[in-house]
Design an enzyme around this catalytic site. Sequence first.
Site, mmCIF file in Angstrom:
data_model
loop_
_atom_site.group_PDB
_atom_site.id
_atom_site.type_symbol
_atom_site.label_atom_id
_atom_site.label_comp_id
_atom_site.label_asym_id
_atom_site.label_seq_id
_atom_site.Cartn_x
_atom_site.Cartn_y
_atom_site.Cartn_z
ATOM 1 N N ASP A 21 37.945 35.097 38.665
ATOM 2 C CA ASP A 21 36.648 34.801 39.169
ATOM 3 C C ASP A 21 35.650 35.955 39.086
ATOM 4 O OD1 ASP A 21 37.596 32.106 39.773
ATOM 5 O OD2 ASP A 21 37.873 32.510 42.035
ATOM 6 N N ASP A 36 41.549 39.809 36.134
ATOM 7 C CA ASP A 36 41.033 39.141 37.336
ATOM 8 C C ASP A 36 40.269 37.850 36.573
ATOM 9 O OD1 ASP A 36 40.111 38.451 39.949
ATOM 10 O OD2 ASP A 36 38.147 38.991 39.143
ATOM 11 N N ASP A 52 36.491 42.989 39.196
ATOM 12 C CA ASP A 52 35.005 43.046 39.544
ATOM 13 C C ASP A 52 34.932 43.346 41.031
ATOM 14 O OD1 ASP A 52 35.709 40.337 40.130
ATOM 15 O OD2 ASP A 52 33.796 39.976 40.625
HETATM 16 MG MG LIG Z 1 36.759 38.682 41.017
#
Ligand SMILES: [Mg+2]
Length: 274
Positions: free
Chosen positions: A10, A8, A213
Amino acid sequence: MDLLVFTDLDGTLLNHKDYSYEAAHPALEKIRSRQIPLIFTSSKTRPEIEALQSYMQIREPFIAENGAAVFFPDNYLNFKIDAGIRRFPYTVVQLGSEYSEIRQFMRSIKDRFNLKGFGDLSVEEIALLTGLTPEQALMARQREFTEPFLIEDESMIEELVPIAASQGLKITSGGRFFHLISNRQDKGFAVRICKEIFSRNIGGKTVTVGLGDSANDITMLESVDIPILLPRIDGSFEEIDIHNLIKADKPGSRGWNDAILNVLKNLNERSIDR
Ligand SMILES: [Mg+2]
């Protein structure tokens, strides 16, 4: 053994606030020198990922807009990709819907649910909401498959889910926005397709690492051999139930760096033991 790293962007490789990946340099250098494919698996658009790849001097396949499509650059390791459609300069495996269809649904519900999608926001508004530069915000607005949105009352998402489902759509959430996406797509599905293409073309065993996240990373983490969850900036973790989940110590690029270095060290020791 071939290692594939799905990540991922961001809040994971890129810091949540300043989008910096500077602290990840040592791990990125190791990945580069060992020629390990680093496959960005993001809710970002193709233009955003292309810009980042070009800035980082990376030419690898990538997964855009929350698993809506897998892009393999032309002539990538002479791969043969049966499932894909040629769209210069890529072969694309599309799982998501067309953006126009997503927008049509968005328009039909936005007043009732008080929500605003990227298509309803100006470039300046997106820049303000995300902290992206206007140039980056413009690329974030060039959607092909999915729509990030904000909703005034988040408790209304529950009511929206079945309505979206009746139109073949679903809702997932990243670090900043909810995303309206096709129910035929998710990051995990795209990761599995990507992995299959690698396995078929290079043969032998591939070991996959995934880093994320947020809720929209869960299916990706479920689909890899070594799943790594990064904490949010306040240190809390997304609730994910995967038996072999590794939790990184720090958020963003710093946590990413340490986690990758650890994985490489452990795999190295294991192969030396053998
Ligand atoms: Mg993310």
